[in-house]
Design an enzyme around this catalytic site. Structure first.
Site: not given
Length: 737
Positions: A409, A589
């Site tokens: 944020k 992956k």
């Protein structure tokens, strides 16, 4: 003085008309000394008076007088007042030095001598201890502000050393300028060319400088006229119009010429050239005459050591390429003491810093932005950077400047472009402070694009798909990216291809070794195999540290849910452990690996076994992180029985449960599932949080090449990011080896 008009101070183009009349100047100086100087008591003449007077006079004669004279002003031979124009005060000093046969000249400035570069643009610049006259004049010609070339001419004639010192730091020795560079014929006598890097500790250049606000004037395609005539008429038109030509390049094949002129003379030069070739333009014997409409700058490297040393220009050009600086014009002086290029004005500072680092005049500095800096991974990376800062500087001549840190944020940036943040402070506290701002990725990107450091790096420690959307823009601006996350590497194929294209087109680096096996060199090994001509046929193994730990830990006494809880406690899992248990993290992956192999694979193409039923996988949990994790573990207890049964079944056959992936290159098929492996399988002895990848290739036929090791947890993942950053640092650095 030979000019009869009042000069304009600061006009570099007007200094050529200032020519001292040496005999007349010396005559007037002698007359003043014998006349007014005596009357004013500057010194006392010995008129063979009585002995006592002679003794007193002798004392006076042997005391050198201090004469304070006004600089910058002068008169013509006819007595008309004039000035010595730009740097006229320095010129006055060197004229007096020659006339009085001084032993030295000291120029008192507000800097510690002549610097390797403008310290306002290159903070790492430092004072040069000594220069030859020729080097100093080249630096001055190409914009060094401390001295003007004309001011040194009188001292060159009389071989008088010039000292440049700081009036505010008189204890500092400053720079001494003395002696001439060897001529090309003298340098070429040896006839032996060596690479400058072979001379350890010897740097071929003395400084890097720039001339701002210049324009390029180009005449294209005048081959019909003939090259010699074109050049003569071109330069004649510049001379007639009083244009100060700073650089010249010519392409003989097309009889095209480009000159570099001051920006404020550009339109005048363009008009003069069009007038000169007006007939040829009307007949299309000249293709075009053009003037750049954006600010440009000259950047030049200067040094006597460039002659007969190969690789100097290559290092210069390579440093600019790595900094994503486009070169418009290149020229090398016939003396081989300077190479100059023209670049966009907005790239000047970046070009200066890149060249300064390239010749080890300063350490290579990476300007780094860390996204996700308050998470476990980002925090671990910052700790490791702080711990290794001095070692990097000492052993690799590498500096890491963290210019911005962001959380989900908030963000905090250096107060000015390229200013480093203090990472030794509490990052969470920094992001709660007054200087922190709400996260704005566009503003952060604008800061990166404006950063004059040539080596800019974004380390994305988030798992945010929106941030992955900025990769293409960053790389299009020459900004390098390190991404331990897999949002970009395993994301939409169209975005992946766009990022790759931006990377190739702009010489940017995208490092994501840590996205597959943390600190393990899995991708590096794969690339080495492919680039050395090996053919990879199959990859297999386990790339989930969480799964490795769970199935190594669970047994009759440790249920599945408890093994998962322990993995979470050790920080081996993703923030949401369901990404591990569903196979989602392993699938990403696998996609990264498959794409590295040249397979156009997406997430949906991988056959995956999820260990979670849909009700747990899709459930919306409430509360903070700890509450959500506790709730997930509670739900996982329902799987303890079924998972124990699978474990027992495997053990009855002397097998072990492993979450195994396979990539078959020939068929393009990728799969990942829980398998019971026997003792012949490389995964059988997989330990705790280890990853393992077996490479089956045309070279490794009898047994596969195996990369294996611990690969779970933020510290190992941060070590992988650190290794990626060091790879970039080594790529940036051109340190002597």
């Amino acid at each position: 003085e030979g000019n009869t008009g009042l000069g304009e101070k600061g006009s570099s183009s007007s200094t050529g008309g200032v020519v001292p009349l040496w005999e007349e100047t010396e005559r007037r100086m002698q007359a003043w000394w014998e006349g007014e100087a005596v009357r004013e008591g500057v010194h006392v003449e010995d008129d063979n008076a009585d002995a006592d007077a002679n003794a007193n006079d002798a004392d006076a004669d042997h005391t050198a007088p201090i004469v304070i004279a006004t600089g910058f002003v002068a008169t013509s031979s006819e007595g008309v007042p004039t000035t010595l124009k730009r740097s006229g005060s320095d010129y006055s000093a060197t004229i007096f030095a020659k006339v009085t046969h001084a032993s030295r000249v000291t120029m008192w400035k507000n800097t510690d001598g002549v610097y390797t570069a403008d310290p306002r643009r290159v903070p790492e610049a430092f004072s040069i201890s000594s220069l030859k006259y020729d080097e100093a004049m080249e630096l001055a010609y190409f914009g060094a502000q401390v001295l003007h070339p004309l001011a040194m001419v009188p001292c060159i004639d009389s071989n008088i050393p010039v000292y440049v010192r700081n009036i505010f730091n008189p204890a500092f020795e400053g720079t001494v300028i003395q002696g001439r560079c060897a001529s090309l014929s003298e340098v070429n006598k040896d006839g032996k060319v060596v690479n400058w890097r072979s001379k350890r500790g010897v740097i071929p250049i003395k400084g890097i400088t720039s001339v701002d606000r210049v324009s390029l004037l180009t005449l294209e395609g005048a081959s019909v006229i003939g090259g010699a005539e074109v050049a003569e008429r071109f330069m004649g038109s510049m001379a007639d119009a009083g244009i100060n030509v700073l650089m010249v390049t010519q392409a003989s094949s097309e009889s095209s010429i480009t000159v570099v002129v001051p920006e404020d003379q550009g339109k005048k030069a363009l008009g003069a050239l069009r007038s000169t070739f007006e007939l040829e333009l009307s007949r299309s014997n000249v293709n075009a005459i053009s003037l750049t409409d954006t600010p440009m700058s000259i950047v030049a490297i200067v040094g006597e050591g460039m002659a007969m040393n190969s690789g100097v220009s290559a290092s210069f050009m390579s440093s600019l390429a790595k900094a994503n600086v486009n070169i418009r014009v290149i020229a090398q002086g016939s003396s081989e003491r300077q190479v100059a290029v023209v670049v966009a004005g907005e790239d000047t500072s970046r070009a200066l810093r890149a060249a300064h680092m390239a010749f080890t005049l300063s350490q290579t500095t990476c300007s780094v932005v860390i996204l996700g800096g308050t998470g476990k991974l980002g925090s671990a990376l910052i700790r490791q950077l702080n711990a290794q800062k001095e070692s990097l500087k000492k052993n690799l001549n590498l500096g890491v400047c963290v210019s911005a840190i962001a959380s989900r944020k908030k963000m905090i940036m250096g107060e000015s472009s390229g200013l480093c943040l203090s990472t030794s402070a509490d990052v969470d506290e920094m992001l709660r402070g007054e200087k922190a701002k709400d996260l704005d990725m566009d503003a952060l990107t604008a800061m990166l694009e404006a950063d004059v450091n040539p080596h800019r790096v974004v380390v994305d420690c988030t798992n945010d798909d929106g941030i992955a959307g900025f990769y293409e823009r960053w790389m299009s601006s020459g900004i390098n990216v390190i991404s331990p996350g897999r949002r970009a590497g395993a994301g939409p194929l169209s975005r992946y291809d766009a990022i790759r294209e931006a990377q190739r087109a702009n010489s940017a680096e995208w490092q994501y070794e840590s996205s597959v096996g943390a600190a393990l060199p899995i991708l590096t090994t794969l690339r080495d195999l492919l680039q050395t001509g090996d053919e990879v046929q199959r990859l297999r193994g386990c790339v989930s540290g969480t799964m490795a730990y769970v199935f190594r830990t669970m047994d009759e006494n440790t249920p599945f849910s408890e093994a998962v809880r322990q993995a979470m406690e050790k920080d081996f899992t993703e923030n949401d452990v369901r990404e591990d248990l569903s196979g989602y993290d392993a699938t990403r992956k696998i996609v990264v690996l498959a794409r590295e192999l040249g397979l156009n694979v997406s997430m949906e193409d991988v056959e995956v076994e999820s260990l979670l039923p849909d009700d747990i996988r899709n459930k919306e949990y409430e509360g903070d992180t700890e509450a959500m994790r506790a709730a997930v573990i509670e739900d996982l207890k329902a799987l303890d029985g079924p998972m124990l049964e699978r474990w027992r079944e495997a053990r009855r056959d002397d097998r072990e449960l492993r979450y195994k992936f396979v990539i078959d290159v020939a068929t393009g098929k990728c799969s990942c599932k829980l398998s019971a492996v026997d003792s012949k399988d490389t995964l059988y002895r997989l330990r705790n949080n280890e990853n393992l990848v077996a490479f089956e290739t045309t070279r490794y036929t009898t047994s596969p090449l195996i990369v294996k090791g611990a690969a779970a947890g933020p510290e190992l993942a941060a070590a992988g990011i650190f290794a990626d950053l060091l790879r970039l640092g080594r790529a940036f650095s051109t340190s002597q080896t």
